[in-house]
Scaffold this motif. Structure first.
Motif, short mmCIF file in Angstrom:
data_model
loop_
_atom_site.label_atom_id
_atom_site.label_comp_id
_atom_site.label_asym_id
_atom_site.label_seq_id
_atom_site.Cartn_x
_atom_site.Cartn_y
_atom_site.Cartn_z
N THR A 184 0.80 -1.23 0.00
CA THR A 184 0.00 0.00 0.00
C THR A 184 0.83 1.27 0.00
OG1 THR A 184 -0.13 -0.06 2.41
CG2 THR A 184 -1.95 -1.09 1.18
N GLY A 185 2.07 1.20 0.46
CA GLY A 185 2.86 2.41 0.57
C GLY A 185 2.49 3.26 1.77
N TYR A 186 1.62 2.76 2.65
CA TYR A 186 1.31 3.51 3.87
C TYR A 186 2.56 3.57 4.73
CZ TYR A 186 -3.67 4.03 3.04
OH TYR A 186 -4.89 4.41 2.52
N THR A 187 2.90 4.77 5.15
CA THR A 187 4.16 5.05 5.83
C THR A 187 3.88 5.47 7.27
OG1 THR A 187 5.16 5.71 3.73
CG2 THR A 187 6.26 6.45 5.73
N TYR A 188 4.72 4.98 8.18
CA TYR A 188 4.49 5.19 9.61
C TYR A 188 5.70 5.85 10.26
CZ TYR A 188 0.39 2.22 9.17
OH TYR A 188 -0.83 1.71 8.80
N GLY A 189 5.45 6.52 11.39
CA GLY A 189 6.51 7.11 12.17
C GLY A 189 6.31 6.86 13.65
N ARG A 190 7.44 6.92 14.39
CA ARG A 190 7.44 6.72 15.84
C ARG A 190 6.80 5.38 16.22
NH1 ARG A 190 5.17 12.66 16.26
NH2 ARG A 190 7.06 13.80 15.74
N LEU A 191 7.14 4.35 15.47
CA LEU A 191 6.51 3.05 15.63
C LEU A 191 6.95 2.36 16.92
CD1 LEU A 191 6.60 1.38 12.10
CD2 LEU A 191 4.57 1.82 13.49
N THR A 192 6.00 1.68 17.53
CA THR A 192 6.26 0.78 18.65
C THR A 192 6.02 -0.65 18.18
OG1 THR A 192 3.97 0.79 19.42
CG2 THR A 192 5.43 2.55 20.25
N SER A 193 6.43 -1.61 18.99
CA SER A 193 6.18 -3.02 18.65
C SER A 193 4.69 -3.29 18.48
CB SER A 193 6.75 -3.94 19.74
OG SER A 193 8.13 -3.72 19.91
N HIS A 194 3.88 -2.73 19.36
CA HIS A 194 2.44 -2.91 19.27
C HIS A 194 1.90 -2.34 17.97
CE1 HIS A 194 -1.77 -3.19 20.43
NE2 HIS A 194 -1.90 -1.90 20.16
N GLN A 195 2.40 -1.18 17.55
CA GLN A 195 1.93 -0.58 16.31
C GLN A 195 2.34 -1.40 15.10
OE1 GLN A 195 3.70 3.26 17.17
NE2 GLN A 195 1.69 4.23 17.20
N VAL A 196 3.52 -2.02 15.15
CA VAL A 196 3.93 -2.91 14.06
C VAL A 196 2.95 -4.06 13.93
CG1 VAL A 196 5.69 -4.59 13.35
CG2 VAL A 196 6.38 -2.33 14.14
N ASP A 197 2.61 -4.69 15.05
CA ASP A 197 1.65 -5.80 15.01
C ASP A 197 0.30 -5.34 14.48
OD1 ASP A 197 3.49 -7.62 16.03
OD2 ASP A 197 2.88 -7.29 18.10
N SER A 198 -0.15 -4.16 14.91
CA SER A 198 -1.44 -3.63 14.46
C SER A 198 -1.42 -3.34 12.97
CB SER A 198 -1.79 -2.36 15.24
OG SER A 198 -1.97 -2.64 16.60
N ALA A 199 -0.33 -2.73 12.48
CA ALA A 199 -0.24 -2.38 11.07
C ALA A 199 -0.23 -3.62 10.19
CB ALA A 199 1.01 -1.53 10.82
N LEU A 200 0.53 -4.65 10.59
CA LEU A 200 0.60 -5.87 9.78
C LEU A 200 -0.70 -6.66 9.84
CD1 LEU A 200 4.26 -6.98 10.57
CD2 LEU A 200 3.36 -6.27 8.34
N ALA A 201 -1.34 -6.70 11.01
CA ALA A 201 -2.62 -7.40 11.12
C ALA A 201 -3.69 -6.71 10.27
CB ALA A 201 -3.07 -7.45 12.58
N ALA A 202 -3.69 -5.38 10.29
CA ALA A 202 -4.64 -4.64 9.46
C ALA A 202 -4.37 -4.89 7.99
CB ALA A 202 -4.55 -3.14 9.78
N ALA A 203 -3.11 -4.86 7.58
CA ALA A 203 -2.76 -5.07 6.18
C ALA A 203 -3.20 -6.45 5.69
CB ALA A 203 -1.27 -4.89 5.98
N ALA A 204 -3.05 -7.46 6.54
CA ALA A 204 -3.45 -8.81 6.16
C ALA A 204 -4.95 -8.90 5.92
CB ALA A 204 -3.04 -9.80 7.25
N ALA A 205 -5.72 -8.00 6.56
CA ALA A 205 -7.17 -7.97 6.40
C ALA A 205 -7.63 -6.94 5.38
CB ALA A 205 -7.83 -7.68 7.75
N GLY A 206 -6.68 -6.35 4.64
CA GLY A 206 -7.03 -5.34 3.65
C GLY A 206 -7.38 -4.00 4.26
#
Length: 300
Positions: A184-206
């Motif tokens: 998607t090219g969605y770009t993130y900043g100030r990431l935490t481990s929890h945010q990484v998990d949330s971003a990847l879980a969301a991406a897997a669900a579209g």
């Protein structure tokens, strides 16, 4: 950790001053990611174990069409063992895709048709790939990415190994840990481990996680800020629900159209606001006054 979060670093100062994230993603229609183990220099395409002439030519051909070239490597030891390399190719507009392939010689990539890739055509190159997160860790460009990016990779790399790559430069050192989610090219900043998990879980669900979101690379900076503003107003998290349309300039702001796939449309006023105090946008650089993009939905 203490030295990298102190306000003397670009990331520490930007965080302490609450510098806004929306509208700060690098602009790229598509992404070409080449695995390159071993050390990376400041300009990794020219300063690594990759043939610099090949790196220069790949960058020239790709950037002419809005395709961004990144070097990537897996978390862990970085010895250059040679051999085959994995390549990721992605298109970041709504309806985009991510493909992967192993190459014996990276010079094969000169045969890619970057105009067609930028237009959203992969022509059967490679095989479909699951979403991946590219985390900037290139210390030769900025120490905040080196320390904060690598700390993040070490925390999440073990249980997310297939989805995490270290990468050379995503833009926005002052927002470290900084990362780009493909396709998607969605770009993130100030990431935490929890945010990484949330971003990847969301991406897997579209879907797309809005926490720490800087913008979608397929849009202009103003378009990124406008899309995020509409998403927040609607609570819309489907990744491809919104598209950025026409933009027009006024004396005070940029007016951006944002379209929903259900036919609704919004006009969003995006105003560039110069921030105080001046600060370095990368460690070691002179202080400047950055611009924040403030977006306001003005009518539907």
């Amino acid at each position: 950790m203490r030295s990298t979060t102190a306000e003397t670093t670009c990331a520490g100062l930007a965080r302490a001053l609450g510098e806004p994230l929306p509208g700060t993603a690098a602009v790229a229609t598509a992404w070409l990611c080449l695995e390159q183990r071993g050390p990376w220099g400041h300009n990794a395409l020219l300063q690594s174990h990759l043939d610099p002439d090949l790196g220069r030519e790949l960058d020239r051909r790709a950037s002419a069409h809005g395709v961004r070239v990144q070097l990537v490597r897996r978390p862990g030891p970085h010895a250059d063992t040679g051999g085959p390399r994995q390549v990721l190719l992605g298109h970041s507009a709504p309806g985009g895709w991510l493909r992967e392939r192993t190459v014996d010689d990276p010079a094969e990539l000169l045969g890619l048709d970057f105009a067609r890739i930028a237009a959203g055509r992969h022509d059967g190159w490679g095989e479909p790939a699951d979403p991946v997160l590219l985390v900037c860790t290139n210390g030769r460009r900025d120490r905040c990415c080196a320390v904060l990016g690598r700390e993040l990779v070490e925390r999440v790399g073990e249980h997310r190994r297939e989805a995490i790559w270290e990468t050379t430069h995503t833009g926005g050192h002052r927002f470290a840990p900084a990362a780009v989610l493909l396709p998607t090219g969605y770009t993130y900043g100030r990431l935490t481990s929890h945010q990484v998990d949330s971003a990847l879980a969301a991406a897997a669900a579209g879907k797309v996680s809005l926490d720490g979101l800087r913008g979608r690379s397929a849009w202009s900076r103003a378009g990124q800020a406008a899309e995020i503003a509409v998403r927040r107003e609607l609570g819309e998290d489907h990744a491809d629900a919104l598209e950025v349309g026409a933009a027009s300039e006024t004396d005070e702001h940029t007016e951006v159209e944002v379209h929903h796939r259900d036919g609704r449309c919004w006009r969003v006023a995006v105003r560039a606001e110069e921030l105080d105090p001046p600060r370095a946008n990368s460690c070691g650089k002179d202080a400047v006054r950055p611009f924040a993009l403030r977006a306001r939905v003005i009518r539907r």
